[in-house]
Motif scaffolding. Sequence first.
Motif, short mmCIF file in Angstrom:
data_model
loop_
_atom_site.label_atom_id
_atom_site.label_comp_id
_atom_site.label_asym_id
_atom_site.label_seq_id
_atom_site.Cartn_x
_atom_site.Cartn_y
_atom_site.Cartn_z
N UNK A 151 73.51 96.73 -121.69
CA UNK A 151 73.65 96.01 -122.10
C UNK A 151 74.64 97.06 -123.04
N UNK A 152 76.10 96.99 -123.27
CA UNK A 152 76.65 97.73 -124.46
C UNK A 152 76.84 96.78 -125.81
N UNK A 153 76.23 97.12 -127.07
CA UNK A 153 76.31 95.83 -127.82
C UNK A 153 77.28 96.03 -128.51
N UNK A 154 77.61 94.31 -128.88
CA UNK A 154 78.89 94.23 -128.83
C UNK A 154 79.58 94.32 -130.19
N UNK A 155 78.28 94.46 -130.97
CA UNK A 155 78.33 94.08 -132.75
C UNK A 155 78.81 95.63 -133.64
N UNK A 156 78.59 96.89 -132.48
CA UNK A 156 78.26 98.33 -132.86
C UNK A 156 79.78 98.88 -133.44
N UNK A 157 80.09 99.42 -134.52
CA UNK A 157 80.99 99.65 -135.39
C UNK A 157 80.81 101.48 -135.03
N UNK A 158 81.99 102.19 -135.87
CA UNK A 158 82.27 103.98 -135.32
C UNK A 158 80.41 104.04 -135.90
N UNK A 159 80.35 103.36 -137.48
CA UNK A 159 79.18 104.30 -138.75
C UNK A 159 78.31 103.94 -138.06
N UNK A 223 82.46 107.66 -112.76
CA UNK A 223 80.80 106.78 -112.75
C UNK A 223 79.99 106.28 -113.73
N UNK A 224 80.71 107.25 -114.80
CA UNK A 224 80.18 106.49 -116.28
C UNK A 224 81.38 105.22 -116.32
N UNK A 225 82.31 105.63 -116.38
CA UNK A 225 82.77 104.23 -116.71
C UNK A 225 82.37 102.83 -116.02
N UNK A 226 82.79 103.30 -114.57
CA UNK A 226 81.49 101.82 -114.06
C UNK A 226 81.02 101.58 -115.01
N UNK A 227 79.44 102.64 -114.21
CA UNK A 227 78.25 102.03 -115.56
C UNK A 227 78.47 100.84 -117.17
N UNK A 228 79.67 102.32 -117.85
CA UNK A 228 79.85 101.44 -119.00
C UNK A 228 80.40 99.41 -118.58
N UNK A 229 81.19 99.93 -117.79
CA UNK A 229 81.77 98.31 -117.42
C UNK A 229 80.83 96.92 -117.15
N UNK A 230 80.17 98.02 -116.46
CA UNK A 230 79.30 96.71 -115.56
C UNK A 230 78.33 96.53 -117.20
N UNK A 231 77.62 97.31 -117.96
CA UNK A 231 77.37 97.09 -118.95
C UNK A 231 78.18 95.95 -120.02
N UNK A 232 78.92 95.69 -119.83
CA UNK A 232 79.22 95.19 -120.62
C UNK A 232 80.86 96.05 -121.87
N UNK A 233 80.72 96.44 -121.82
CA UNK A 233 81.47 97.80 -122.70
C UNK A 233 82.77 98.05 -121.77
N UNK A 234 83.66 98.62 -122.43
CA UNK A 234 85.05 99.27 -122.22
C UNK A 234 85.18 100.36 -121.88
#
Length: 266
Positions: A151-159, A223-234
């Motif tokens: 699950x991609x962390x929704x709060x992370x920033x570039x830093x 392939x990794x785009x599908x993985x990111x999207x299913x992990x809640x990222x973009x």
Amino acid sequence: MSAGLTADDPLKQRRAFAEDLARAAGRKARTFFVHRETLVTDVKTSSQDLVSQADRTVEALLRRAIRRQFPEDAIVGEEDVPVAGRSGYVWVLDPIDGTMPFLVGQPNWCVSIAIGRNEQPVAGVVYAPVLRELYSAVEGGGATLNGAALRVNPDWTLASTNVGFGATQKATVEETAAFVAGLYREGGVLFRVGSGALMLSYVAANRLAGYYDPHISSWDCWAAMAIIREAGGRAEFSGDLHRPGRLWAGNERVIADLKRLSGEPG
């Protein structure tokens, strides 16, 4: 076939097959890796863009297996010509993503297998044999690393942590320098391992805050785009199945910042 294969779900059936196939291809590639000093390599577009006997042999293995199991599916791969299909599904293959790391003995290379439908990746498997890591996702079914949910962390920033950067010699010196300077001014730190598919998978696993590539092809990223999207990222890709483009990945805020730093209009 993997356990849990269901004949009534053609996409999940293909994802299960892709997982088994990635492992088999990874075993074959690792045999070449152990004896890499014997490989003959050819230059493609630059001294940093190489292809070896291993790339071609592993892609041929992938193609044969797919044609046997799903003869009506299309196939697009990095090392050979596209194969047309009639089923509506397309397999997008990179037999060894990270050929340069592979050839010099680094562990950061992988087999990347995407399954597309309606011009979009809907399932993906990325397998790093030396690292013993298998990333997998199917549309509506979530994303996993060795079976554990991602699950991609929704709060992370570039830093928050490092940012992956995929620029090769296909990017100009000026655009590369401008992006790196902007990233460091905003507290970010650059990360690169020579495999776009692996770095994108690291975004899904919260090992990287985001990823930007000014010039990437579908077989390196679908392939990794599908993985990111299913992990809640973009993951936003300006190219298509046959045309390379720019790619931004992360959570909403990180993508917005990456696009700004790369000069992409909001």
